[in-house]
Design a protein around this motif. Sequence first.
Motif, PDB file in Angstrom:
ATOM      1  N   VAL A 125      -0.388  44.487  44.031  1.00 57.07           N
ATOM      2  CA  VAL A 125      -0.064  43.007  44.424  1.00 57.07           C
ATOM      3  C   VAL A 125       1.196  42.720  43.648  1.00 57.07           C
ATOM      4  O   VAL A 125       1.573  43.362  42.598  1.00 57.07           O
ATOM      5  CB  VAL A 125      -1.166  41.944  43.961  1.00 57.07           C
ATOM      6  N   PRO A 126       1.976  41.770  44.030  1.00 57.82           N
ATOM      7  CA  PRO A 126       3.264  41.302  43.434  1.00 57.82           C
ATOM      8  C   PRO A 126       2.562  40.704  41.989  1.00 57.82           C
ATOM      9  O   PRO A 126       1.845  39.979  41.775  1.00 57.82           O
ATOM     10  CB  PRO A 126       3.721  40.075  44.449  1.00 57.82           C
ATOM     11  N   VAL A 127       3.744  40.644  41.000  1.00 53.42           N
ATOM     12  CA  VAL A 127       3.363  40.389  39.716  1.00 53.42           C
ATOM     13  C   VAL A 127       4.692  39.626  39.443  1.00 53.42           C
ATOM     14  O   VAL A 127       5.719  39.964  39.499  1.00 53.42           O
ATOM     15  CB  VAL A 127       3.144  41.647  38.754  1.00 53.42           C
ATOM     16  N   ASP A 128       4.324  38.271  38.977  1.00 52.88           N
ATOM     17  CA  ASP A 128       5.408  37.636  38.276  1.00 52.88           C
ATOM     18  C   ASP A 128       5.079  37.078  37.008  1.00 52.88           C
ATOM     19  O   ASP A 128       4.400  36.197  36.751  1.00 52.88           O
ATOM     20  CB  ASP A 128       5.660  36.094  39.192  1.00 52.88           C
ATOM     21  N   LEU A 129       5.588  37.673  35.872  1.00 50.95           N
ATOM     22  CA  LEU A 129       5.082  37.220  34.677  1.00 50.95           C
ATOM     23  C   LEU A 129       5.990  36.223  33.958  1.00 50.95           C
ATOM     24  O   LEU A 129       7.088  35.826  34.535  1.00 50.95           O
ATOM     25  CB  LEU A 129       5.393  38.304  33.695  1.00 50.95           C
ATOM     26  N   THR A 130       5.416  35.334  33.156  1.00 44.83           N
ATOM     27  CA  THR A 130       6.037  34.280  32.374  1.00 44.83           C
ATOM     28  C   THR A 130       6.643  34.860  31.092  1.00 44.83           C
ATOM     29  O   THR A 130       6.115  35.152  30.108  1.00 44.83           O
ATOM     30  CB  THR A 130       5.196  32.994  32.112  1.00 44.83           C
ATOM     31  N   TRP A 131       7.916  34.996  31.273  1.00 44.43           N
ATOM     32  CA  TRP A 131       8.708  35.684  29.988  1.00 44.43           C
ATOM     33  C   TRP A 131       9.158  34.374  29.132  1.00 44.43           C
ATOM     34  O   TRP A 131       9.580  33.399  29.733  1.00 44.43           O
ATOM     35  CB  TRP A 131       9.740  36.425  30.555  1.00 44.43           C
ATOM     36  N   THR A 132       8.961  34.433  27.895  1.00 39.94           N
ATOM     37  CA  THR A 132       9.426  33.858  26.880  1.00 39.94           C
ATOM     38  C   THR A 132      10.104  34.513  25.737  1.00 39.94           C
ATOM     39  O   THR A 132       9.778  35.840  25.615  1.00 39.94           O
ATOM     40  CB  THR A 132       8.340  32.946  26.227  1.00 39.94           C
ATOM     41  N   PRO A 133      11.032  33.870  24.958  1.00 42.88           N
ATOM     42  CA  PRO A 133      11.823  34.380  23.755  1.00 42.88           C
ATOM     43  C   PRO A 133      10.649  35.021  22.705  1.00 42.88           C
ATOM     44  O   PRO A 133       9.796  34.637  22.516  1.00 42.88           O
ATOM     45  CB  PRO A 133      12.640  33.553  23.156  1.00 42.88           C
ATOM     46  N   GLN A 134      11.186  36.226  22.259  1.00 40.64           N
ATOM     47  CA  GLN A 134      10.132  36.844  21.360  1.00 40.64           C
ATOM     48  C   GLN A 134      11.093  36.615  19.839  1.00 40.64           C
ATOM     49  O   GLN A 134      12.029  37.280  19.692  1.00 40.64           O
ATOM     50  CB  GLN A 134       9.985  38.168  21.319  1.00 40.64           C
ATOM     51  N   PRO A 135      10.710  35.792  18.945  1.00 37.13           N
ATOM     52  CA  PRO A 135      11.398  35.431  17.730  1.00 37.13           C
ATOM     53  C   PRO A 135      11.329  36.635  16.857  1.00 37.13           C
ATOM     54  O   PRO A 135      12.341  36.693  15.867  1.00 37.13           O
ATOM     55  CB  PRO A 135      10.593  34.243  17.103  1.00 37.13           C
TER      56      PRO A 135
END
Length: 165
Positions: free
Chosen positions: A31-41
């Motif tokens: 299935v399509p995957v759309d992850l929520t990406w956030t900065p990695q401190p």
Amino acid sequence: MAAARGVLYVHSAQPALCPHIEWAVAGVLGVPVDLTWTPQPAAPGTLRAQAEWEGRPGTAAAVTSSFMGWQRIRFEITEDASPGVDGSRHAYTPTLGAFTAVVGANGDIQVPEDRLRNVMLMAAQGRVVLEEELDRLLGKQWDEELESFRYAGEGAPVRWLHAAV
């Protein structure tokens, strides 16, 4: 209906690699995957994502295989035990490479008897230090290296990914 579930933690990845990670996971789940990406401190200039998933038993191993060979990624993926199937934990860091362990229903790492016997034999022969090898079998080095990345991700958004049936 999906029989297995777990969590994917991409602790750090270069931004250009993020679409490839999504495509790899989509290829496994179907299935399509759309992850929520956030900065990695913990690694400025990289991103992190986390998603809970449902799929067939063996999904965690398949996702791990799809990531092998990518040098600039840190990830963990777990698969909970399901009827007739042990759980698993897979981790990867650029410096240590891959780690895989069987995880029991209570969340503890289960070390197979033959691996323990081999480590005990090598320690008795003076080829290894028993405590260091037991730590390796339990993934201690991976836990130590990934801990700052885990902590930096607390409070990050989580998504659910469901495999195609």
